[in-house]
Every structure is written in structure tokens, then in C-alpha cells.
Design an enzyme around this catalytic site. Structure first.
Site, short mmCIF file in Angstrom:
data_model
loop_
_atom_site.label_atom_id
_atom_site.label_comp_id
_atom_site.label_asym_id
_atom_site.label_seq_id
_atom_site.Cartn_x
_atom_site.Cartn_y
_atom_site.Cartn_z
N ALA A 114 23.06 37.34 -56.86
CA ALA A 114 23.23 38.80 -56.86
C ALA A 114 23.64 39.22 -55.45
O ALA A 114 23.34 38.53 -54.48
CB ALA A 114 21.91 39.46 -57.23
N GLU A 126 21.90 31.55 -62.78
CA GLU A 126 21.51 32.18 -64.04
C GLU A 126 22.72 32.47 -64.92
O GLU A 126 22.64 32.38 -66.15
CB GLU A 126 20.72 33.46 -63.74
CG GLU A 126 19.38 33.13 -63.08
CD GLU A 126 18.61 34.34 -62.60
OE1 GLU A 126 17.38 34.34 -62.73
OE2 GLU A 126 19.24 35.28 -62.07
N GLU A 159 15.60 33.05 -54.68
CA GLU A 159 15.03 34.40 -54.62
C GLU A 159 13.72 34.45 -53.84
O GLU A 159 13.42 35.44 -53.16
CB GLU A 159 14.80 34.94 -56.04
CG GLU A 159 16.07 35.25 -56.81
CD GLU A 159 16.65 34.06 -57.56
OE1 GLU A 159 16.19 32.91 -57.33
OE2 GLU A 159 17.56 34.27 -58.38
N1 COA Z 1 24.86 38.62 -51.49
C1 COA Z 1 25.64 39.27 -50.60
N2 COA Z 1 26.41 38.62 -49.71
C2 COA Z 1 26.39 37.28 -49.72
C3 COA Z 1 25.61 36.55 -50.62
C4 COA Z 1 24.81 37.27 -51.54
N3 COA Z 1 24.05 36.67 -52.46
N4 COA Z 1 25.78 35.22 -50.38
C5 COA Z 1 26.67 35.15 -49.37
N5 COA Z 1 27.03 36.38 -48.97
C6 COA Z 1 27.97 36.75 -47.90
C7 COA Z 1 27.40 36.55 -46.51
O1 COA Z 1 26.58 37.65 -46.17
C8 COA Z 1 28.65 36.44 -45.71
O2 COA Z 1 29.19 37.74 -45.53
P1 COA Z 1 29.69 38.24 -44.06
O3 COA Z 1 30.80 37.28 -43.72
O4 COA Z 1 30.18 39.63 -44.32
O5 COA Z 1 28.53 38.12 -43.16
C9 COA Z 1 29.60 35.69 -46.62
O6 COA Z 1 29.09 35.87 -47.94
C10 COA Z 1 29.67 34.20 -46.33
O7 COA Z 1 28.35 33.68 -46.39
P2 COA Z 1 27.69 32.82 -45.18
O8 COA Z 1 26.20 33.01 -45.26
O9 COA Z 1 28.35 33.15 -43.89
O10 COA Z 1 28.10 31.34 -45.63
P3 COA Z 1 27.33 29.98 -45.28
O11 COA Z 1 28.21 28.89 -45.72
O12 COA Z 1 26.84 30.00 -43.87
O13 COA Z 1 26.01 30.01 -46.22
C11 COA Z 1 24.80 30.30 -48.29
C12 COA Z 1 26.14 29.94 -47.61
C13 COA Z 1 25.07 30.36 -49.79
C14 COA Z 1 23.76 29.25 -47.99
C15 COA Z 1 24.31 31.69 -47.79
O14 COA Z 1 25.39 32.61 -47.85
C16 COA Z 1 23.17 32.25 -48.57
O15 COA Z 1 22.04 31.82 -48.41
N6 COA Z 1 23.44 33.25 -49.44
C17 COA Z 1 22.43 33.92 -50.22
C18 COA Z 1 22.06 33.13 -51.44
C19 COA Z 1 20.93 33.81 -52.21
O16 COA Z 1 19.84 34.01 -51.69
N7 COA Z 1 21.21 34.17 -53.45
C20 COA Z 1 20.25 34.77 -54.33
C21 COA Z 1 20.26 36.24 -54.23
S1 COA Z 1 18.98 36.95 -55.23
#
Ligand code: COA
Length: 258
Positions: A65, A112, A132
Site C-alpha cells: 500500500a 496480498e 506491515e
Molecule cells: N509506499 C509509498 N512509497 C513507497 C513504498 C510504499 N509502500 N515502497 C517504496 N516506496 C517509494 C520510496 O519511498 C521511494 O520514493 P522516493 O524516491 O520518493 O523517496 C521509492 O519508492 C523507491 O523506494 P526506495 O525505498 O528508495 O527503494 P529501495 O530499493 O532502497 O528499498 C524497499 C526498497 C521495498 C525495501 C523499500 O522501499 C520499502 O521498505 N518499502 C516499503 C515496503 C512496505 O512496508 N510495504 C508495506 C506497506 S503496508
């Protein structure tokens, strides 16, 4: 025109691509709505027999999300957003096979979404998780329910409680994905599978999907009774006549979806 998804028709197969690669294809409200609308459109499209869902870019299927939308939201607002129109339920109830083509991060609501599809095919670069818990919340789109039914309570509990990611091979070992392919072969292998399924009778595919889904929804006796009803219902289709006749005439059937 949708802004956050791409919808492409390739013969009998539709390919939906979640298209926010700069945000790792995170699902904001607009994207969920557009996904639901695409499914509505494809539901009634007689040409389309199988739908494949994937994410844009090399890195991510769907990274969950959109966390930006969580900030400041109240419990009441969040509940109504989630109950309003769930694309996950729409996917589960969709009367045609849905294949998740998992090309990278498959996290939270992304995992999901994949769980709501019927078949999951993964790249060897894919990573799976229900992170989450790291945000102080829990999965809210089936991550405690569909995941548990698919891989069992122990492993689902571990994923949900730790929020840690697993790789594609571990996901395969757990039964979370059906197949794993080298990243460069993911699309061709997934499309081959979709094409093989698209040759079957759409009537029988819909009945088969419902019958298999019933296994998680009903007790054994109810599920077996429903299976007989759905089996018998196939006998009202032209496709059943064609399938049986083609076998007896030693030729390939031409299913029309009637
Ligand atoms: N919601 C909103 N934005 C998200 C996102 C999410 N679930 N997942 C990634 N992004 C965004 C980041 O904020 C970043 O945006 P920015 O460039 O404007 O700062 C962009 O996508 C790239 O992500 P980044 O974190 O820089 O990539 P990474 O390779 O370093 O890390 C992940 C990848 C997937 C490990 C990391 O993005 C992450 O932990 N995301 C969240 C996953 C999560 O918790 N999902 C469940 C949500 S309930």
C-alpha cells in the site's frame, strides 16, 4: 484513461501493469480504483480469457500500500477506504484465471494482491514479505488469511510477526509461488502458461476457479456438493459438447465460451 496502470490486450490474454515504478508500484487509492475498473472492463470482454498482472520496471511487482496515504488517517477513514471497494476481493471473485507475474518486490498489499490471484509465477529476483509489523500495523488485505491458508500457520505467522523478506526460492519451497524462472524468462514463461490456459473452455475455467476457491470457503461436505453442481452445470454448455466431440473425433477442441 487510467494514469497508474497499463492495460494491454494480446489476443486472448490481457496484461495489466501497475505503472508507478518511481514508487515501486505502491498501491495508492487511485491505482486500486483503476485496477478494479480494469477488472470490470475485462470481466465482460468475451475476447479475453486469462488476465496477467505485473509491475512496471525491473525492480518491483508491488511494494505494498502507498504508505504516504497512511499518515494522519483515522481508523474510521482507513476502514471505509478498505471496505469501500476491495480490488483484492474483485480479483478473487473475477470469473477468469488471474496470474500474478511477480517481477520484483512483492510486499504487503503487493503480496496480498498476488495472493488474490489464482497462480503466482516469480522471477528469481523477486522478494516477498508482509512488512506491515514494521509500521506498527498488520496486514489488512488477506495477509493473515489467504497467506495462512496457502502456506500454513507457522510460516505465515513468521512472515507476519517478523516482517522479514524471503527470496523467490524460499517462496517456492513454501508453496507461496507456483514457479520461479530466471528474471529474463519470466514474461515468456508466464505468457506461455497463460496461453495454454486460454485455450480451455472459459465456461469450464470459471466453474473450476469457483470450485477450487470453495475449498477454502466451505467445509468439505459443502465443497463436494458444490463441486457436483458446478460439474453438472458444465453439461449445459456448448463447450462441453465440443470438448467431448473433439476427443471422440481425435481433433483439438475449439471452445467458444458458450
Ligand atoms: N509506499 C509509498 N512509497 C513507497 C513504498 C510504499 N509502500 N515502497 C517504496 N516506496 C517509494 C520510496 O519511498 C521511494 O520514493 P522516493 O524516491 O520518493 O523517496 C521509492 O519508492 C523507491 O523506494 P526506495 O525505498 O528508495 O527503494 P529501495 O530499493 O532502497 O528499498 C524497499 C526498497 C521495498 C525495501 C523499500 O522501499 C520499502 O521498505 N518499502 C516499503 C515496503 C512496505 O512496508 N510495504 C508495506 C506497506 S503496508
Amino acid at each position: 484513461m487510467p494514469e497508474n496502470i497499463l492495460l494491454e490486450r494480446r489476443g486472448r490474454i490481457a496484461l495489466i501493469t501497475v505503472n508507478r515504478p518511481e514508487k515501486l508500484n505502491a498501491l495508492n487509492i487511485k491505482t486500486r480504483l483503476e485496477l478494479s475498473e480494469a477488472l470490470d472492463e475485462l470481466r465482460n470482454d468475451l475476447e479475453i480469457r486469462v488476465v496477467v498482472i505485473t509491475g512496471a520496471g525491473e525492480k518491483s511487482f508491488v511494494a505494498g500500500a502507498d504508505i504516504n496515504e497512511f499518515a494522519g488517517r483515522t481508523a474510521i477513514q482507513q476502514r471505509s477506504v478498505m471496505k469501500a471497494r476491495s480490488v483484492l476481493t474483485a480479483a478473487e471473485d473475477f470469473p477468469k484465471p488471474l496470474i500474478a507475474m511477480i517481477n520484483g518486490f512483492c510486499l504487503g498489499g503487493g503480496c496480498e494482491l498476488a495472493l488474490s490471484c489464482d497462480i503466482r509465477i516469480a522471477s528469481d529476483k523477486a522478494k516477498f514479505g508482509q512488512p506491515e509489523i514494521n509500521l506498527g500495523i498488520i496486514p489488512g488485505g488477506g495477509g493473515t488469511q489467504r497467506l495462512t491458508r496457502l502456506i500454513g500457520e507457522g510460516k505465515a505467522m513468521q512472515m507476519v510477526l517478523t516482517g522479514e523478506m524471503i527470496d523467490a526460492h524460499e517462496a517456492y519451497r513454501l508453496g507461496l509461488v507456483n514457479e520461479v524462472y530466471p528474471h529474463t524468462e519470466l514474461e515468456s514463461k508466464t505468457m506461455d502458461l497463460a496461453a495454454r490456459i486460454a485455450e480451455k473452455s472459459p465456461v469450464a475455467l470459471a466453474m473450476a476457479k469457483t470450485a477450487v476457491k470453495n475449498a477454502a470457503r466451505m467445509n468439505l461436505r459443502e465443497g463436494l456438493d458444490q463441486e457436483i453442481d458446478l460439474f453438472a452445470l458444465c453439461f449445459s454448455s456448448e463447450d462441453k459438447e465440443e470438448g467431448v466431440r473433439a476427443f471422440l473425433e481425435k481433433r483439438k477442441p475449439e471452445f467458444k465460451g458458450r
